[in-house]
Write a protein that holds these residues in place. Structure first.
Motif, PDB file in Angstrom:
ATOM      1  N   ALA A 143     -25.002   5.951  27.664  1.00 44.64           N
ATOM      2  CA  ALA A 143     -24.636   7.249  26.883  1.00 44.64           C
ATOM      3  C   ALA A 143     -23.120   7.497  27.298  1.00 44.64           C
ATOM      4  N   GLY A 144     -22.680   7.207  28.485  1.00 47.26           N
ATOM      5  CA  GLY A 144     -21.381   7.614  28.947  1.00 47.26           C
ATOM      6  C   GLY A 144     -20.275   6.794  28.153  1.00 47.26           C
ATOM      7  N   ARG A 145     -20.935   5.396  27.819  1.00 47.41           N
ATOM      8  CA  ARG A 145     -20.036   4.340  27.217  1.00 47.41           C
ATOM      9  C   ARG A 145     -19.830   4.557  25.825  1.00 47.41           C
ATOM     10  N   GLN A 146     -21.082   5.252  25.114  1.00 48.87           N
ATOM     11  CA  GLN A 146     -21.012   5.675  23.633  1.00 48.87           C
ATOM     12  C   GLN A 146     -20.081   6.929  23.823  1.00 48.87           C
ATOM     13  N   ALA A 147     -19.963   8.035  24.762  1.00 44.05           N
ATOM     14  CA  ALA A 147     -19.328   8.980  24.506  1.00 44.05           C
ATOM     15  C   ALA A 147     -17.899   8.895  24.638  1.00 44.05           C
ATOM     16  N   GLU A 148     -17.408   7.812  25.578  1.00 45.95           N
ATOM     17  CA  GLU A 148     -16.145   7.411  25.653  1.00 45.95           C
ATOM     18  C   GLU A 148     -15.775   6.557  24.354  1.00 45.95           C
ATOM     19  N   HIS A 149     -16.646   5.715  23.787  1.00 44.32           N
ATOM     20  CA  HIS A 149     -16.011   5.079  22.731  1.00 44.32           C
ATOM     21  C   HIS A 149     -15.710   5.891  21.608  1.00 44.32           C
ATOM     22  N   ALA A 150     -16.978   7.088  21.277  1.00 40.61           N
ATOM     23  CA  ALA A 150     -16.534   8.063  20.110  1.00 40.61           C
ATOM     24  C   ALA A 150     -15.039   8.700  20.479  1.00 40.61           C
ATOM     25  N   LEU A 151     -15.095   9.171  21.853  1.00 40.48           N
ATOM     26  CA  LEU A 151     -13.495   9.848  21.985  1.00 40.48           C
ATOM     27  C   LEU A 151     -12.426   9.154  21.658  1.00 40.48           C
ATOM     28  N   GLU A 152     -12.698   7.677  22.001  1.00 41.48           N
ATOM     29  CA  GLU A 152     -11.427   6.933  21.586  1.00 41.48           C
ATOM     30  C   GLU A 152     -11.209   6.950  20.013  1.00 41.48           C
ATOM     31  N   GLU A 153     -12.312   6.646  19.402  1.00 43.62           N
ATOM     32  CA  GLU A 153     -12.418   6.631  17.878  1.00 43.62           C
ATOM     33  C   GLU A 153     -11.790   7.849  17.258  1.00 43.62           C
ATOM     34  N   HIS A 154     -12.325   9.183  17.836  1.00 46.31           N
ATOM     35  CA  HIS A 154     -11.597  10.384  17.447  1.00 46.31           C
ATOM     36  C   HIS A 154     -10.278  10.097  17.847  1.00 46.31           C
ATOM     37  N   ARG A 155      -9.801  10.036  19.028  1.00 45.17           N
ATOM     38  CA  ARG A 155      -8.303  10.084  19.343  1.00 45.17           C
ATOM     39  C   ARG A 155      -7.678   9.051  18.240  1.00 45.17           C
ATOM     40  N   ALA A 156      -8.135   8.041  17.982  1.00 53.49           N
ATOM     41  CA  ALA A 156      -7.415   7.155  17.029  1.00 53.49           C
ATOM     42  C   ALA A 156      -7.235   7.518  15.784  1.00 53.49           C
ATOM     43  N   ARG A 157      -8.213   8.472  15.232  1.00 54.73           N
ATOM     44  CA  ARG A 157      -8.373   9.011  13.882  1.00 54.73           C
ATOM     45  C   ARG A 157      -7.385  10.036  13.752  1.00 54.73           C
ATOM     46  N   LEU A 158      -7.144  10.862  15.041  1.00 57.72           N
ATOM     47  CA  LEU A 158      -6.212  12.183  15.074  1.00 57.72           C
ATOM     48  C   LEU A 158      -4.859  11.600  14.938  1.00 57.72           C
ATOM     49  N   LEU A 159      -4.584  10.410  15.505  1.00 61.50           N
ATOM     50  CA  LEU A 159      -3.282   9.819  15.562  1.00 61.50           C
ATOM     51  C   LEU A 159      -2.836   9.260  14.257  1.00 61.50           C
ATOM     52  N   ARG A 160      -4.042   8.676  13.484  1.00 61.35           N
ATOM     53  CA  ARG A 160      -3.875   8.023  12.276  1.00 61.35           C
ATOM     54  C   ARG A 160      -3.877   9.040  11.221  1.00 61.35           C
ATOM     55  N   GLU A 161      -4.321  10.187  11.321  1.00 62.57           N
ATOM     56  CA  GLU A 161      -4.187  11.399  10.360  1.00 62.57           C
ATOM     57  C   GLU A 161      -2.849  12.068  10.374  1.00 62.57           C
ATOM     58  N   ALA A 162      -2.280  11.955  11.734  1.00 62.55           N
ATOM     59  CA  ALA A 162      -0.894  12.714  11.882  1.00 62.55           C
ATOM     60  C   ALA A 162       0.173  11.927  11.274  1.00 62.55           C
ATOM     61  N   ARG A 163       0.091  10.652  11.557  1.00 56.44           N
ATOM     62  CA  ARG A 163       0.859   9.797  10.770  1.00 56.44           C
ATOM     63  C   ARG A 163       0.864   9.827   9.228  1.00 56.44           C
ATOM     64  N   GLU A 164      -0.393   9.927   8.799  1.00 55.69           N
ATOM     65  CA  GLU A 164      -0.471   9.738   7.457  1.00 55.69           C
ATOM     66  C   GLU A 164      -0.057  11.129   6.871  1.00 55.69           C
ATOM     67  N   ALA A 165      -0.300  12.439   7.369  1.00 54.02           N
ATOM     68  CA  ALA A 165       0.228  13.532   7.029  1.00 54.02           C
ATOM     69  C   ALA A 165       1.424  13.642   7.053  1.00 54.02           C
ATOM     70  N   ASP A 166       2.130  13.125   8.139  1.00 55.16           N
ATOM     71  CA  ASP A 166       3.715  13.163   8.128  1.00 55.16           C
ATOM     72  C   ASP A 166       4.288  12.344   6.953  1.00 55.16           C
ATOM     73  N   GLU A 167       3.604  11.079   6.970  1.00 58.76           N
ATOM     74  CA  GLU A 167       4.120  10.163   5.755  1.00 58.76           C
ATOM     75  C   GLU A 167       4.071  11.016   4.486  1.00 58.76           C
ATOM     76  N   ARG A 168       2.804  11.629   4.215  1.00 61.73           N
ATOM     77  CA  ARG A 168       2.954  12.416   2.923  1.00 61.73           C
ATOM     78  C   ARG A 168       3.995  13.244   2.633  1.00 61.73           C
ATOM     79  N   ALA A 169       4.169  14.014   3.764  1.00 62.84           N
ATOM     80  CA  ALA A 169       5.075  15.184   3.783  1.00 62.84           C
ATOM     81  C   ALA A 169       6.698  14.547   3.566  1.00 62.84           C
ATOM     82  N   ARG A 170       6.890  13.418   4.244  1.00 65.12           N
ATOM     83  CA  ARG A 170       8.156  12.861   4.145  1.00 65.12           C
ATOM     84  C   ARG A 170       8.398  11.955   3.360  1.00 65.12           C
TER      85      ARG A 170
END
Length: 257
Positions: A143-170
């Motif tokens: 369960a701990g490994r799953q939670a950490e993996h989900a956290l890492e996926e969430h982190r990567a998604r937030l970074l990707r979305e931030a870059r994509e939003a900035d690219e759309r804006a600029r």
């Protein structure tokens, strides 16, 4: 086998992570550069009105001369000639054109920071009787490994979305910058090529003129022929004959005194 037991682990992470992203846009622009040299030459004042009338008819009937208002144009290799009937001038033009294509790239390196608390849940299973060799500790680790993996996926998604939003804006602004740079380069290269083509046209103007005058005087000779023949017929001439030998027109007729 006993009923399975479920273990859930909730993991939380405080994100304060900087990101860097490069926005790149590419632009291509094309145009045509043209260089022209021209000269106008007045026709001989001694050309009579009947010949000029016949000249207009000869040019109008020719498939190689194109009427444009009161002018007639004849295309040549590398230029053209134009007879201006209203001013009785022959215009000789040498011209050349060339397509020009340029490209430009605009790059903007962007930076940002994500400050956010993220949470994820992982689950594991085990059996009270130890079936399959799984214990509660094993399930908790899973369960701990799953939670950490989900956290890492969430982190990567937030970074990707931030870059994509900035690219759309600029992105449009960076594309416009690439387009402006390409247009500036294009204007410079078109100006350079135009100057070169214009100088080349000036050098070729003499040879274009030789050929152009030859073509025009061939038409003028036909106009003289038609004017003379019309005069002879109008005066009641007999035994009218017109023969061309080696580019020379020979016209004969008999008229009473």
């Amino acid at each position: 086998m006993c009923n399975p037991r479920r273990v859930e682990v909730t993991a939380t992470r405080e994100l304060a992570e900087a990101w860097e992203h490069e926005i790149r846009r590419f632009a291509t622009r094309t145009a045509s550069a043209t260089g022209v040299a021209r000269v106008r030459e007045p026709l001989e004042a001694g050309i009579g009105a009947p010949t000029l009338v016949m000249l207009d008819r000869v040019l109008a009937a020719s498939e190689e001369w194109v009427a444009d208002g009161e002018s007639y144009r004849h295309d040549l290799d590398g230029g053209h000639i134009t007879y201006h009937a209203d001013t009785r001038e022959l215009e000789i033009v040498a011209e050349g054109s060339e397509d020009v294509e340029v490209s430009a790239t605009a790059v903007d390196t962007r930076h940002g920071t994500i400050n956010e608390t993220i949470t994820a849940v992982g689950a594991g299973h085990y059996y009270d009787d130890g079936w399959g060799g799984l214990t509660e500790a094993d399930a908790r680790r899973t369960a701990g490994r799953q939670a950490e993996h989900a956290l890492e996926e969430h982190r990567a998604r937030l970074l990707r979305e931030a870059r994509e939003a900035d690219e759309r804006a600029r992105g449009d602004e960076v594309a416009a910058s690439a387009g402006s740079e390409a247009e500036a380069r294009l204007a410079e290269q078109v100006a350079d090529r135009t100057a070169t083509l214009r100088a080349d046209a000036r050098r070729r103007l003499t040879s274009i003129g030789v050929r152009g005058r030859q073509v025009f005087h061939e038409a003028l000779a036909l106009a003289y022929r038609d004017a003379i023949l019309a005069y002879a017929r109008m005066r009641g001439a007999s035994n009218v004959a017109c023969v061309e030998r080696d580019g020379v027109l020979e016209i004969e007729f008999e008229m009473g005194a």
